[in-house]
Design a protein around this motif. Structure first.
Motif, PDB file in Angstrom:
ATOM      1  N   MET A 207      26.538  -7.366 -30.928  1.00  0.00           N
ATOM      2  CA  MET A 207      27.389  -7.730 -32.068  1.00  0.00           C
ATOM      3  C   MET A 207      27.059  -9.140 -32.563  1.00  0.00           C
ATOM      4  SD  MET A 207      31.016  -5.976 -30.943  1.00  0.00           S
ATOM      5  CE  MET A 207      31.818  -5.866 -32.532  1.00  0.00           C
ATOM      6  N   GLU A 208      26.833 -10.050 -31.613  1.00  0.00           N
ATOM      7  CA  GLU A 208      26.494 -11.422 -32.008  1.00  0.00           C
ATOM      8  C   GLU A 208      25.208 -11.457 -32.819  1.00  0.00           C
ATOM      9  OE1 GLU A 208      26.299 -13.561 -28.336  1.00  0.00           O
ATOM     10  OE2 GLU A 208      28.489 -13.696 -28.214  1.00  0.00           O
ATOM     11  N   GLU A 209      24.233 -10.655 -32.365  1.00  0.00           N
ATOM     12  CA  GLU A 209      22.910 -10.746 -32.999  1.00  0.00           C
ATOM     13  C   GLU A 209      22.794  -9.924 -34.266  1.00  0.00           C
ATOM     14  OE1 GLU A 209      20.203  -9.789 -29.879  1.00  0.00           O
ATOM     15  OE2 GLU A 209      20.427 -11.769 -28.934  1.00  0.00           O
ATOM     16  N   GLY A 210      23.590  -8.844 -34.371  1.00  0.00           N
ATOM     17  CA  GLY A 210      23.321  -7.926 -35.474  1.00  0.00           C
ATOM     18  C   GLY A 210      24.423  -7.714 -36.498  1.00  0.00           C
ATOM     19  N   ARG A 237      28.289   0.623 -37.268  1.00  0.00           N
ATOM     20  CA  ARG A 237      28.184  -0.364 -38.348  1.00  0.00           C
ATOM     21  C   ARG A 237      27.660   0.315 -39.615  1.00  0.00           C
ATOM     22  NH1 ARG A 237      25.410  -5.118 -34.692  1.00  0.00           N
ATOM     23  NH2 ARG A 237      23.803  -3.540 -34.448  1.00  0.00           N
ATOM     24  N   GLY A 238      28.101  -0.164 -40.745  1.00  0.00           N
ATOM     25  CA  GLY A 238      27.661   0.503 -41.964  1.00  0.00           C
ATOM     26  C   GLY A 238      28.002  -0.236 -43.234  1.00  0.00           C
ATOM     27  N   ASP A 239      27.879   0.503 -44.329  1.00  0.00           N
ATOM     28  CA  ASP A 239      28.174  -0.046 -45.651  1.00  0.00           C
ATOM     29  C   ASP A 239      28.497   1.153 -46.559  1.00  0.00           C
ATOM     30  OD1 ASP A 239      28.416  -1.592 -47.909  1.00  0.00           O
ATOM     31  OD2 ASP A 239      26.487  -2.624 -47.658  1.00  0.00           O
ATOM     32  N   HIS A 240      28.929   0.848 -47.765  1.00  0.00           N
ATOM     33  CA  HIS A 240      29.081   1.920 -48.739  1.00  0.00           C
ATOM     34  C   HIS A 240      27.679   2.387 -49.136  1.00  0.00           C
ATOM     35  CE1 HIS A 240      33.353   1.147 -49.151  1.00  0.00           C
ATOM     36  NE2 HIS A 240      33.058  -0.142 -49.118  1.00  0.00           N
ATOM     37  N   ALA A 241      27.518   3.689 -49.236  1.00  0.00           N
ATOM     38  CA  ALA A 241      26.201   4.219 -49.584  1.00  0.00           C
ATOM     39  C   ALA A 241      25.926   3.986 -51.069  1.00  0.00           C
ATOM     40  CB  ALA A 241      26.146   5.713 -49.266  1.00  0.00           C
ATOM     41  N   THR A 242      24.700   3.687 -51.372  1.00  0.00           N
ATOM     42  CA  THR A 242      24.317   3.593 -52.782  1.00  0.00           C
ATOM     43  C   THR A 242      23.927   4.984 -53.284  1.00  0.00           C
ATOM     44  OG1 THR A 242      22.067   3.084 -52.109  1.00  0.00           O
ATOM     45  CG2 THR A 242      23.503   1.213 -52.586  1.00  0.00           C
ATOM     46  N   ALA A 243      23.859   5.130 -54.590  1.00  0.00           N
ATOM     47  CA  ALA A 243      23.595   6.461 -55.165  1.00  0.00           C
ATOM     48  C   ALA A 243      22.282   7.041 -54.645  1.00  0.00           C
ATOM     49  CB  ALA A 243      23.575   6.369 -56.690  1.00  0.00           C
ATOM     50  N   ASP A 244      21.272   6.193 -54.478  1.00  0.00           N
ATOM     51  CA  ASP A 244      19.981   6.759 -54.053  1.00  0.00           C
ATOM     52  C   ASP A 244      19.921   7.068 -52.559  1.00  0.00           C
ATOM     53  OD1 ASP A 244      19.856   4.205 -53.142  1.00  0.00           O
ATOM     54  OD2 ASP A 244      18.246   3.530 -54.498  1.00  0.00           O
ATOM     55  N   GLN A 245      21.001   6.711 -51.817  1.00  0.00           N
ATOM     56  CA  GLN A 245      21.027   7.068 -50.392  1.00  0.00           C
ATOM     57  C   GLN A 245      21.667   8.434 -50.163  1.00  0.00           C
ATOM     58  OE1 GLN A 245      23.062   3.473 -49.188  1.00  0.00           O
ATOM     59  NE2 GLN A 245      21.296   2.803 -47.980  1.00  0.00           N
ATOM     60  N   LEU A 357      36.908  -3.338 -30.295  1.00  0.00           N
ATOM     61  CA  LEU A 357      36.470  -4.728 -30.246  1.00  0.00           C
ATOM     62  C   LEU A 357      35.807  -5.070 -31.577  1.00  0.00           C
ATOM     63  CD1 LEU A 357      36.033  -7.250 -28.384  1.00  0.00           C
ATOM     64  CD2 LEU A 357      33.763  -6.328 -27.904  1.00  0.00           C
ATOM     65  N   LYS A 358      36.161  -6.258 -32.083  1.00  0.00           N
ATOM     66  CA  LYS A 358      35.646  -6.639 -33.408  1.00  0.00           C
ATOM     67  C   LYS A 358      35.417  -8.141 -33.429  1.00  0.00           C
ATOM     68  CE  LYS A 358      35.228  -7.056 -37.841  1.00  0.00           C
ATOM     69  NZ  LYS A 358      33.861  -6.813 -38.256  1.00  0.00           N
ATOM     70  N   ARG A 359      34.367  -8.555 -34.117  1.00  0.00           N
ATOM     71  CA  ARG A 359      34.112  -9.997 -34.293  1.00  0.00           C
ATOM     72  C   ARG A 359      34.741 -10.440 -35.598  1.00  0.00           C
ATOM     73  NH1 ARG A 359      29.427 -11.335 -35.657  1.00  0.00           N
ATOM     74  NH2 ARG A 359      29.228 -13.470 -34.935  1.00  0.00           N
TER      75      ARG A 359
END
Lengths: 454, 253
Positions: A207-210, A237-245, A357-359
């Protein structure tokens, strides 16, 4: 003056420490008049009752439920801002925002919280390490004050009361309306990487590194694992997907959003079905089900952000004794204290269904805001667990000695002394609050129990 | 406010020198607790208990309480609330036992025992209930007795006062339903204590600590009644239905 409704027994989400209050549905049009009916025990507004302890209870007093409709939310697509009523839920708001290509700035693990509650608890989510808590994204608040007037607050207008309201547990006034920043999103899907960590050192290092490479990050810890497996985890871990994903059927409806409750727990569960055995089995299966390493998996918003919401009233699974959630913060550099807390919990056999667990990233200026740079650990434990209370009081010392604190929105067990130590700016908050509410109109069981109000 | 585990912040013991009452209070002490008030006829008599229960973070005080001075009860409760805030747990543990043979020849003494055990409890119990209703939470623990469950010839003055008290507590508990406040009725059997010193123990005799444990467990679980020891619940299901001619001959002490 009209008559108050008879007392109704209320609890928080953990279904412990009930108290009776006059429960009154109100609207923004009549709330000031209703609040004037408050008896000596004062008034409080209650959102969806998702705080675990007594934050939305006011024994012997008035508890108001503020109606709100997301249909009236005003979205400014150019400024990336939405103006919305305090009684509107994130659930309702997302149904308006997502199809139009926007997302709330911060969401907790449930979408069934109101905007007023999100502000009062200064909620955080999986994006705290980079994007802060809900309070970071509030541009303006319309606050009903104790004297019946409405104040316009912002980081530049009456900023002391603005920040005292963020994380102020509803004790400075009622959030009638707020303008909040929203994120543009291209799709209603999330793109998620999952990794297993074999022990506590491994997960902390990962978590610290990434974490900084991801917008959203959280780890689930198997607290039933001991010895060399202590702290084994699944990092997601993630993000909102973009249209091309997008791939497959998602391509046809990139912003489709229809969250559903798949099953609901009936009102009466005579005994807790959440016990050591069921928790151990669940945790083992959950850990083994997770891939060692998987990247770019597409998930829906409910799957990724609100998995527990798929089971309605899941809190009833804990039976009549209820459960407690213990969420604490341990600052960076005090990882030994974090380890001691996790070791103690694991060795005690206190069975936690979901341990997270969360940073955290940077704090905001609110005096009672919970998040600050450090680690936050969250557990759900059946309240009937033997010796649990004594152990939590002992863990409190470890946490406080390390400079940490408790999340009040989750708390149902700690003491005024612990809050005073954990929140060194409490007196500053009290001064602002007492100036805005000199006669103690706004009161709650939590406020009384933890010595926030006197 | 009590916390999620039923740990109280404030405790009021009515009958501040009662062995059973003190055992219950002692077991309710936790890091959550901050104020204990011992109310008894002579506050000086509670001095030793004030010292034992007091510690870092817990303030213990003794106040005067006369069960028969009904006119003072509402004021007493108001004074305690002014001092410590909301009442989280109130334990009603005062009472007199006396000898049935003495009562047989002394109607005034018999009436006085009933006045303390029953009428005094009704008076102060009503005052406590009004406060609990007003604050929307809190527990009232009422020390009843199996002696009131089926009143015996050997202690029928005491037994009848406890029968009345038990009925009062049941009705009060029902009346408080939905208010957030609750009543716990504790029905001990014979308890080895100062009150029973020198008496012959009845079957299933117990100790104040055991009664305390049962009461605290009952509070944690949100029970309405507990028996101490628990087996007495079943013993009295039988005894309640024993025909009179047989009941009168049973060697029940």
């Amino acid at each position: 003056m009209s008559k108050l409704p008879p007392l109704t027994r209320l609890t928080g989400w953990g279904r412990t420490a009930a108290s009776g209050a006059s429960l009154l549905p109100v609207s923004t049009a009549n709330i000031a008049r209703s609040a004037d009916m408050a008896p000596q025990r004062g008034a409080l507004v209650r959102g969806l009752g998702r705080s675990y302890g007594d934050a939305a209870q006011n024994g012997g007093g008035l508890v108001m439920r503020l109606a709100g409709s997301a249909g009236e939310a005003m979205l400014d697509e150019a400024k990336h801002e939405v103006t919305v009523g305090g009684g509107v839920s994130i659930d309702d708001l997302l149904r308006v925002l997502v199809p139009r290509g926007f997302f709330v700035p911060v969401t907790p693990g449930t979408r069934f919280v109101t905007i007023g509650g999100a502000i009062a608890s200064d909620i955080h989510g999986k994006n705290h390490h980079g994007e802060g808590s809900f309070g970071h994204h509030v541009r303006r608040i319309s606050l009903l004050l104790a004297d019946g007037s409405t104040a316009e607050l912002s980081p530049t207008q009456r900023s002391d009361l603005f920040w005292a309201t963020i994380g102020g547990m509803g004790l400075t006034g009622v959030v009638l309306e707020a303008t909040i920043h929203v994120w543009p999103i291209e799709t209603s899907r999330c793109i998620v990487d999952t990794t297993r960590a074999h022990d506590l050192d491994h997960i902390l290092t990962m978590m610290e590194e990434g974490d900084h490479r991801y917008r959203y990050a959280v780890a689930w810890i198997d607290l039933m694992a001991k010895g060399r497996h202590l702290g084994r985890s699944i990092l997601s871990r993630g993000d909102h997907a973009t249209a091309d994903q997008l791939t497959g059927p998602a391509l046809d409806a990139p912003r489709a959003y229809s969250p559903r409750i798949l099953v609901s727990v009936p009102p009466i569960v005579p005994i807790s079905v959440v016990n050591r055995l069921s928790i151990k089995v669940f945790n083992e299966l959950w850990f083994r089900k997770a891939p060692l390493y998987r990247t770019a998996e597409l998930q829906t918003i409910p799957q990724y952000f609100h998995p527990l919401d798929m089971v309605g009233s899941w809190n009833r699974l804990y039976g009549p004794a209820g459960f407690v959630q213990y969420q604490i913060l341990v600052p960076f550099g005090e990882e030994d204290a974090l380890r001691r807390v996790i070791e103690r919990l694991a060795s005690s056999g206190a069975a936690s269904f979901v341990t997270v667990l969360k940073r955290f990233g940077a704090a905001n200026p609110a005096p009672l805001s919970f998040p600050a740079p450090g680690w936050t650990l969250t557990l759900d434990i059946p309240a009937s667990t033997g010796g649990l209370s004594t152990m939590l009081h002992q863990l409190d010392h470890v946490v406080l000695d390390a400079g940490g604190r408790h999340y009040m929105a989750k708390d149902s067990h700690t003491t005024p002394q612990a809050i005073k130590r954990g929140y060194p700016r409490l007196a500053e908050w009290q001064a602002i609050r007492n100036q805005a509410d000199p006669n103690g109109r706004w009161q709650s069981d939590l406020g009384r129990r933890l010595g926030l109000i006197t | 406010m009590q916390n999620a585990f039923g740990e109280p912040q404030t405790i009021l013991l009515l009958g501040g020198t009662s062995d059973i009452g003190l055992a219950i209070v002692g077991q309710l002490v936790s890091p959550t607790c901050r104020s204990i008030v011992l109310a008894c006829r002579n506050p000086d008599a509670a001095k030793a208990h004030v010292d034992t229960l007091g510690s870092d973070g817990i303030t213990v005080t003794a106040v005067a309480f006369d069960a028969e001075a009904y006119g003072t009860h509402a004021e007493l409760i108001a004074d305690v609330v002014a001092k410590v805030g909301d009442l989280d747990v109130v334990v009603m543990a005062f009472g007199v036992l006396g000898e049935q043979s003495d009562y047989d020849n002394d109607p005034v003494a018999a009436a006085k025992a009933v006045s303390i055990n029953y009428t005094g409890s009704v008076s102060v119990g009503i005052a406590v209930a009004a406060q609990l209703r007003q604050q929307g939470h809190g527990r009232l623990v009422v020390l009843s007795s199996v002696a009131g469950e089926r009143v015996r010839k050997t202690n029928f003055v005491y037994g009848s006062s406890k029968a009345g008290l038990d009925g009062f507590a049941q009705g009060l508990g029902d009346a408080l339903e939905g208010t957030g406040a609750k009543v716990l009725i504790v029905r001990p059997g014979f308890v080895h204590s100062a009150m029973t010193h020198g008496m012959k123990a009845a079957p299933f005799a117990t100790t104040p600590d055991k009664v305390g444990e049962a009461a605290v467990a009952g509070l944690r679980r949100g029970r309405r009644t507990v028996w101490a020891p628990g087996i007495l619940r079943y013993v009295f299901i039988l005894l309640r239905h024993v025909p009179g001619p047989i009941f009168r001959r049973l060697p029940l002490g």
